[in-house]
Design an enzyme around this catalytic site. Structure first.
Site, PDB file in Angstrom:
ATOM      1  N   SER A   1       0.930  -1.058   0.078  1.00 42.78           N
ATOM      2  CA  SER A   1      -0.169   0.055   0.036  1.00 42.78           C
ATOM      3  C   SER A   1       0.965   1.219   0.170  1.00 42.78           C
ATOM      4  CB  SER A   1      -0.902  -0.018   1.215  1.00 42.78           C
ATOM      5  OG  SER A   1      -1.696   1.310   1.414  1.00 42.78           O
ATOM      6  N   ASP A   2       0.279   2.365  -0.820  1.00 43.72           N
ATOM      7  CA  ASP A   2       1.078   3.564  -0.527  1.00 43.72           C
ATOM      8  C   ASP A   2       0.624   4.182   0.623  1.00 43.72           C
ATOM      9  OD1 ASP A   2      -1.518   4.387  -1.310  1.00 43.72           O
ATOM     10  OD2 ASP A   2      -0.900   6.086  -2.417  1.00 43.72           O
ATOM     11  N   LYS A   3       1.272   5.310   1.215  1.00 43.30           N
ATOM     12  CA  LYS A   3       1.115   5.840   2.453  1.00 43.30           C
ATOM     13  C   LYS A   3       0.176   6.910   2.219  1.00 43.30           C
ATOM     14  CE  LYS A   3       3.915   9.078   4.188  1.00 43.30           C
ATOM     15  NZ  LYS A   3       3.003  10.133   4.236  1.00 43.30           N
ATOM     16  N   THR A   4       0.440   7.975   1.611  1.00 43.53           N
ATOM     17  CA  THR A   4      -0.265   9.299   1.277  1.00 43.53           C
ATOM     18  C   THR A   4      -1.847   8.919   0.809  1.00 43.53           C
ATOM     19  OG1 THR A   4       1.920  10.248   0.858  1.00 43.53           O
ATOM     20  CG2 THR A   4      -0.346  11.613   0.385  1.00 43.53           C
TER      21      THR A   4
ATOM     22  N   THR B   1      -3.835   6.785   1.790  1.00 43.50           N
ATOM     23  CA  THR B   1      -4.188   5.510   2.118  1.00 43.50           C
ATOM     24  C   THR B   1      -4.233   5.039   3.490  1.00 43.50           C
ATOM     25  OG1 THR B   1      -3.761   4.742  -0.151  1.00 43.50           O
ATOM     26  CG2 THR B   1      -4.043   2.914   1.487  1.00 43.50           C
TER      27      THR B   1
END
Length: 558
Positions: A335-338, A340
């Site tokens: 998963s990406d961070k920003t 999400t």
């Protein structure tokens, strides 16, 4: 048309100078394209929209719900029980088949609508110059070579190469995952530059948060970066899940076994026992019906439907019921961070001055929160150092926050400025709007923003920017006792402490200058200013992802 669209991507537009791009596309920055040329290019490249692809009709989706070996067996059992006039069994089996089909049909319908949402990322209208005249057109009418004008708040309508720009910043989190706005320029980039480093380009679906630019369209429709993402999603190969493969295999074996058993029984009764054909036929049918596990599809459907409903409650749409089973086999989550794992809403959480450290409550762009110091509430208007810092944060700002149609607080502008603006609103400074006489916008070269304002009959310069740069411009620090010599060691220590807590630091400073001044230049800022303090900013995590992340075995975050 496909070959023509491929030609849009043969050129490495980000490596070419603005003049070379204009020449390659036979476009003129002053006149744009002629109407005749626009028509030719529309026929050649097609409309600037993401292709919808082949869409299944509702009837096709409904019929596909019956395409299953066990469903075939159940339908056969329903026919046989009807012939035997066992109506209760018949209607139970028919109900199971219909419920299974309806649940799958409805769920797929929801998923189809969700996948359509990506097309909304294209802007609706844009300003272009055609035939030497500016005009506003629908974004789907754009063609490669069109000259477009972009300003703060616009959604980029196609992939464009910047020709002219002034303090131009674009928020590209939809493509790169980075919440910080990217400052663009017209200089060519390296051929190997990744998407986020192609500073001479702006991409379809991203949002302009600051400045303005004149650009030439280089890619449209499916050939834009957002169009390629849509193509990748659409071209994902449908694969049968392990559960469906096992059920299909089981159904075939079961069907063969039941037919062999019924055939053997029929042959034994006819050749060995010499029973009547009518009696043997009814008995064989009874064996077939009794051997079919008509409850299995019902149990499967109900179990998967429960999983789908639980996912829907968490805003995750499952396109097909069997996909729930696939999720159970996942052992790696990427998963990406920003946006999400985090909210993509930069929030100021800490203020550090020469005397004190303050904490700020609240999350996101909702301007509700308190200032505390050692767990005690603080009123900013009663703390002159804190108030001056908050004033600087309010003034060194070109962003806006407000409620959308759903009543949620949204930002128009740069995320970092949004954090400072929300912080100042929490201190009651929403209406603090002193006359701005001049400004120096933030640029990556000098890493600060400066604003010249008239405040309380005084002319004041406010600065915000990178701590190391603001510290270079200061020789004093503001305290409750007044100005004191700058203690760089103290600020370096505080910055390291805040960085260890995962906070992004921003510094603020000010200087009261000549009352008659009406302009500000970079050279003027070399005169030493007074350092106000540091603001610690975070991108707060979402509440919901914390559960899966916490329950994941040996999670790795990078």
């Amino acid at each position: 048309m496909a070959s023509n669209q491929e030609n849009q991507n043969k050129q490495k537009w980000h490596t070419m100078s603005a003049e070379e791009v204009l020449e390659s596309l036979s476009s003129d920055i002053e006149k744009g394209l002629s109407d005749n040329e626009v028509q030719k290019r529309t026929e050649k490249y097609g409309p600037n929209e993401i292709p919808k692809g082949k869409k299944r009709s509702w009837l096709s989706r409904l019929l596909m719900q019956f395409h299953n070996v066990l469903i075939y067996v159940l339908m056969g059992a329903a026919v046989i029980t009807a012939l035997m006039e066992h109506w209760i069994d018949t209607w139970v089996i028919v109900a199971v088949v219909i419920i299974n089909a309806l649940i799958g049909f409805i769920q797929e319908g929801k998923a189809e609508k969700a996948l359509e949402s990506i097309r909304k990322m294209l802007s609706l209208e844009t300003v272009v110059i055609r035939g030497g005249e500016k005009q506003t057109i629908d974004a789907d009418k754009l063609v490669p070579g069109d000259i477009v004008f972009l300003k703060s708040g616009d959604k980029v309508p196609a992939d464009v190469r910047l020709v002219k720009s002034k303090d131009f910043r674009v928020e590209e989190s939809a493509l790169t995952g980075e919440s910080t706005a990217v400052e663009k320029n017209t200089d060519p980039a390296d051929e190997s530059a990744v998407l986020g480093d192609q500073l001479s380009m702006a991409f379809s679906g991203t949002v302009v948060v600051y400045g303005k630019s004149t650009a030439v369209v280089v890619r449209t429709g499916a050939e834009t970066e957002i169009g390629r993402i849509n193509q990748m999603i659409s071209s994902v190969e449908d694969k049968t899940t392990p559960l469906l493969r096992q059920i299909e295999k089981f159904g075939k074996k079961l069907s063969v076994a039941i037919m062999l058993l019924a055939g053997a029984f029929f042959a034994f009764g006819y050749f060995v026992r010499d029973y009547a054909l009518s009696e043997l036929f009814l008995a064989a049918i009874g064996i077939i019906v009794a051997s079919i596990p008509e409850g299995l599809p019902a149990i499967m459907t109900i179990t998967l439907a429960i999983g789908v409903q639980r996912m829907a409650q968490r805003n995750a749409i499952i396109r097909r019921l069997p996909s729930v089973e696939t999720l159970g086999a996942v052992n790696v989550i990427c998963s990406d961070k920003t946006g999400t794992l985090s909210r993509n809403e930069m929030t100021a959480k800490t203020i550090i001055t020469a005397d004190k450290t303050y904490k700020i409550s609240g999350t996101g762009y909702n301007p509700e929160g308190k200032f505390t110091q050692d767990d005690s509430d603080v009123k900013p208007e009663e703390d002159k150092v804190l108030l001056q810092l908050l004033r600087a944060a309010r003034v060194c700002n070109n962003s806006e926050i407000g409620k959308d149609e759903n009543g949620n607080w949204k930002l128009t502008g740069a995320p970092t400025e949004g954090a400072l603006l929300t912080m100042s609103y929490k201190a009651g400074l929403k209406d603090f709007k002193p006359e701005r006489m001049d400004t120096i916008p933030f640029e990556s070269e000098h890493k600060y923003m400066a604003s010249l304002n008239r405040v309380d009959d005084e002319t004041t310069v406010f600065l915000s920017g990178a701590p190391e740069k603001i510290l270079e411009l200061c020789d004093k620090q503001y305290t409750e006792a007044g100005d004191e010599p700058l203690d760089e060691g103290y600020w370096e220590e505080k910055m390291q402490e805040a960085a260890a807590d995962g906070q992004r630091m921003l510094a603020l400073a000010f200087n009261i200058t000549d009352k008659n001044r009406s302009e500000i230049e970079k050279e003027d800022l070399k005169k030493k200013k007074t350092f106000l303090g540091l603001v610690g900013i975070i991108d707060p995590p979402r509440k919901k992802p914390s559960g899966p992340s916490k329950n994941a075995r040996a999670p790795v975050f990078r």
